[in-house]
Design a protein around this motif. Sequence first.
Motif, mmCIF file in Angstrom:
data_model
loop_
_atom_site.group_PDB
_atom_site.id
_atom_site.type_symbol
_atom_site.label_atom_id
_atom_site.label_comp_id
_atom_site.label_asym_id
_atom_site.label_seq_id
_atom_site.Cartn_x
_atom_site.Cartn_y
_atom_site.Cartn_z
ATOM 1 N N VAL A 1 1.489 4.059 3.235
ATOM 2 C CA VAL A 1 2.446 3.019 3.625
ATOM 3 C C VAL A 1 1.777 2.015 4.553
ATOM 4 O O VAL A 1 1.926 0.795 4.391
ATOM 5 C CB VAL A 1 3.681 3.640 4.308
ATOM 6 N N LEU A 2 1.028 2.514 5.535
ATOM 7 C CA LEU A 2 0.309 1.616 6.439
ATOM 8 C C LEU A 2 -0.712 0.777 5.678
ATOM 9 O O LEU A 2 -0.855 -0.422 5.935
ATOM 10 C CB LEU A 2 -0.397 2.432 7.522
ATOM 11 N N SER A 3 -1.411 1.402 4.748
ATOM 12 C CA SER A 3 -2.430 0.677 3.979
ATOM 13 C C SER A 3 -1.803 -0.438 3.160
ATOM 14 O O SER A 3 -2.272 -1.579 3.179
ATOM 15 C CB SER A 3 -3.170 1.649 3.056
ATOM 16 N N ALA A 4 -0.749 -0.104 2.412
ATOM 17 C CA ALA A 4 -0.099 -1.106 1.569
ATOM 18 C C ALA A 4 0.505 -2.230 2.405
ATOM 19 O O ALA A 4 0.415 -3.409 2.052
ATOM 20 C CB ALA A 4 0.994 -0.445 0.719
ATOM 21 N N SER A 5 1.103 -1.872 3.534
ATOM 22 C CA SER A 5 1.731 -2.884 4.391
ATOM 23 C C SER A 5 0.685 -3.816 4.985
ATOM 24 O O SER A 5 0.877 -5.041 5.020
ATOM 25 C CB SER A 5 2.528 -2.200 5.511
ATOM 26 N N ALA B 1 1.276 -0.720 -3.552
ATOM 27 C CA ALA B 1 2.724 -0.917 -3.429
ATOM 28 C C ALA B 1 3.518 -0.055 -4.400
ATOM 29 O O ALA B 1 4.513 0.586 -3.988
ATOM 30 C CB ALA B 1 3.063 -2.396 -3.605
ATOM 31 N N PRO B 2 3.182 0.001 -5.694
ATOM 32 C CA PRO B 2 3.937 0.878 -6.600
ATOM 33 C C PRO B 2 3.880 2.350 -6.203
ATOM 34 O O PRO B 2 4.849 3.093 -6.411
ATOM 35 C CB PRO B 2 3.255 0.641 -7.959
ATOM 36 N N LEU B 3 2.747 2.788 -5.625
ATOM 37 C CA LEU B 3 2.647 4.175 -5.184
ATOM 38 C C LEU B 3 3.623 4.455 -4.042
ATOM 39 O O LEU B 3 4.257 5.513 -3.997
ATOM 40 C CB LEU B 3 1.213 4.474 -4.741
ATOM 41 N N VAL B 4 3.749 3.496 -3.128
ATOM 42 C CA VAL B 4 4.689 3.652 -2.015
ATOM 43 C C VAL B 4 6.120 3.754 -2.539
ATOM 44 O O VAL B 4 6.885 4.644 -2.142
ATOM 45 C CB VAL B 4 4.560 2.466 -1.036
ATOM 46 N N LEU B 5 6.477 2.857 -3.449
ATOM 47 C CA LEU B 5 7.849 2.829 -3.962
ATOM 48 C C LEU B 5 8.143 4.033 -4.841
ATOM 49 O O LEU B 5 9.250 4.592 -4.790
ATOM 50 C CB LEU B 5 8.067 1.530 -4.745
ATOM 51 N N LEU C 1 -10.709 -0.474 -6.124
ATOM 52 C CA LEU C 1 -11.320 0.697 -5.495
ATOM 53 C C LEU C 1 -11.748 0.425 -4.054
ATOM 54 O O LEU C 1 -11.404 1.170 -3.143
ATOM 55 C CB LEU C 1 -12.531 1.157 -6.314
ATOM 56 N N GLY C 2 -12.490 -0.672 -3.862
ATOM 57 C CA GLY C 2 -13.052 -0.945 -2.547
ATOM 58 C C GLY C 2 -12.048 -1.395 -1.513
ATOM 59 O O GLY C 2 -12.362 -1.423 -0.321
ATOM 60 N N THR C 3 -10.833 -1.757 -1.959
ATOM 61 C CA THR C 3 -9.796 -2.175 -1.019
ATOM 62 C C THR C 3 -8.593 -1.243 -1.077
ATOM 63 O O THR C 3 -8.229 -0.630 -0.076
ATOM 64 C CB THR C 3 -9.353 -3.617 -1.303
ATOM 65 N N GLY C 4 -7.968 -1.109 -2.256
ATOM 66 C CA GLY C 4 -6.775 -0.279 -2.369
ATOM 67 C C GLY C 4 -7.019 1.178 -2.041
ATOM 68 O O GLY C 4 -6.432 1.738 -1.102
ATOM 69 N N ARG D 1 7.042 6.989 -4.589
ATOM 70 C CA ARG D 1 7.214 8.183 -3.767
ATOM 71 C C ARG D 1 8.433 8.109 -2.863
ATOM 72 O O ARG D 1 8.683 9.020 -2.065
ATOM 73 C CB ARG D 1 5.959 8.417 -2.917
ATOM 74 N N GLY D 2 9.170 7.015 -2.968
ATOM 75 C CA GLY D 2 10.375 6.856 -2.168
ATOM 76 C C GLY D 2 10.109 6.710 -0.691
ATOM 77 O O GLY D 2 10.970 7.033 0.136
ATOM 78 N N LEU D 3 8.939 6.210 -0.326
ATOM 79 C CA LEU D 3 8.575 6.108 1.089
ATOM 80 C C LEU D 3 9.156 4.862 1.744
ATOM 81 O O LEU D 3 9.609 4.897 2.882
ATOM 82 C CB LEU D 3 7.050 6.112 1.234
ATOM 83 N N GLY D 4 9.125 3.748 1.038
ATOM 84 C CA GLY D 4 9.626 2.513 1.614
ATOM 85 C C GLY D 4 8.646 1.909 2.597
ATOM 86 O O GLY D 4 7.761 2.588 3.123
ATOM 87 N N PHE D 5 8.811 0.617 2.841
ATOM 88 C CA PHE D 5 7.921 -0.093 3.756
ATOM 89 C C PHE D 5 8.505 -0.083 5.180
ATOM 90 O O PHE D 5 9.709 0.074 5.364
ATOM 91 C CB PHE D 5 7.713 -1.529 3.277
ATOM 92 N N PRO D 6 7.659 -0.250 6.188
ATOM 93 C CA PRO D 6 8.126 -0.206 7.576
ATOM 94 C C PRO D 6 9.167 -1.291 7.864
ATOM 95 O O PRO D 6 9.202 -2.335 7.209
ATOM 96 C CB PRO D 6 6.852 -0.438 8.397
#
Length: 299
Positions: free
Chosen positions: A190-194, A56-60, A231-234, A62-67
């Motif tokens: 984004v898809l992964s975090a969501s 989630a912090p990586l998405v935010l 590692l195994g999930t994120g 990078r200014g990508l935002g969630f779907p």
Amino acid sequence: MKTDHRAALSRAGLVRLAALALLWGSGFLWIKLALRGFNPVQIVFARLLLGFVVLAPLVLSRGLGFPRGWRLWGHLFVAALVANAIPYVLFGVGEQTVGSNVAGVLNATTPLWALLLAFLVGVDRSVTWRKGAGFGLGFLGVVVIFSPWESANEIASWGGLACLAAAASYGVSYVYMGRYLAGRGISPIVLSASQLGAATALLALAMPFAGLEPPVWRVDAVLSLLVLGILGTGVAYVLNYRIISDEGPTAASVVAYLLPIVAVLLGWLVVDEPVTGAILVGVGLVLVGVVLTRRPVAR
């Protein structure tokens, strides 16, 4: 120039597949060690939450935002159910009675389930003798792995069936994610975090019913849970979505070729799990079957 570009992409895809195989192949060992202190629902909730906290912090940042949009989030929750909640819990339940090497071997049937579902839903209706032979060998391999003629075999148990059902759920997820989520121009991270956020919400609903058992705070169990989640999930889910987007859902499922090798070796080296002849023969048949179903027809 085009040939070189495709070669570079092929090398990058191979590296991603190898990294994903190592992360997910070792996951069966981390689950086995985490079960020393936590029950299956607690393990799954923690690993999903950790994976989401990493991404989630990586998405935010990078200014990508969630779907946005209820339809897309509906697909994300379905993907979270069949790719995370159900198979993660089933593998945790299964590894209470079977070894991590056995869980890894049964997970090798994932590509066969993915190909079967792709045929049933019309994604891939091409039928060749190779595919028929591949499915036959894959089924025979599963029978050999289970060895039902040996009454004391741990694989021929509810735990083994739980692991097999988890692999089938993974097969469903590859086709579903490839059809409704991948290739839509949405960043893999984004898809992964969501999806991990949706899966965490699903497991949070289950926690009051199955996750309130007091845990045992063993060092090895806690460390295994941290590795499994971060590692195994994120990290692994970013790789997974990237491979699905670049190569397609069926091609992405071939990572399961390498998982049993990693799982069997780590189970033998770390926790001294036995490697039986039935396991080796069975996984060999499954992998040969999958290779046959994946081999292109010569023009």
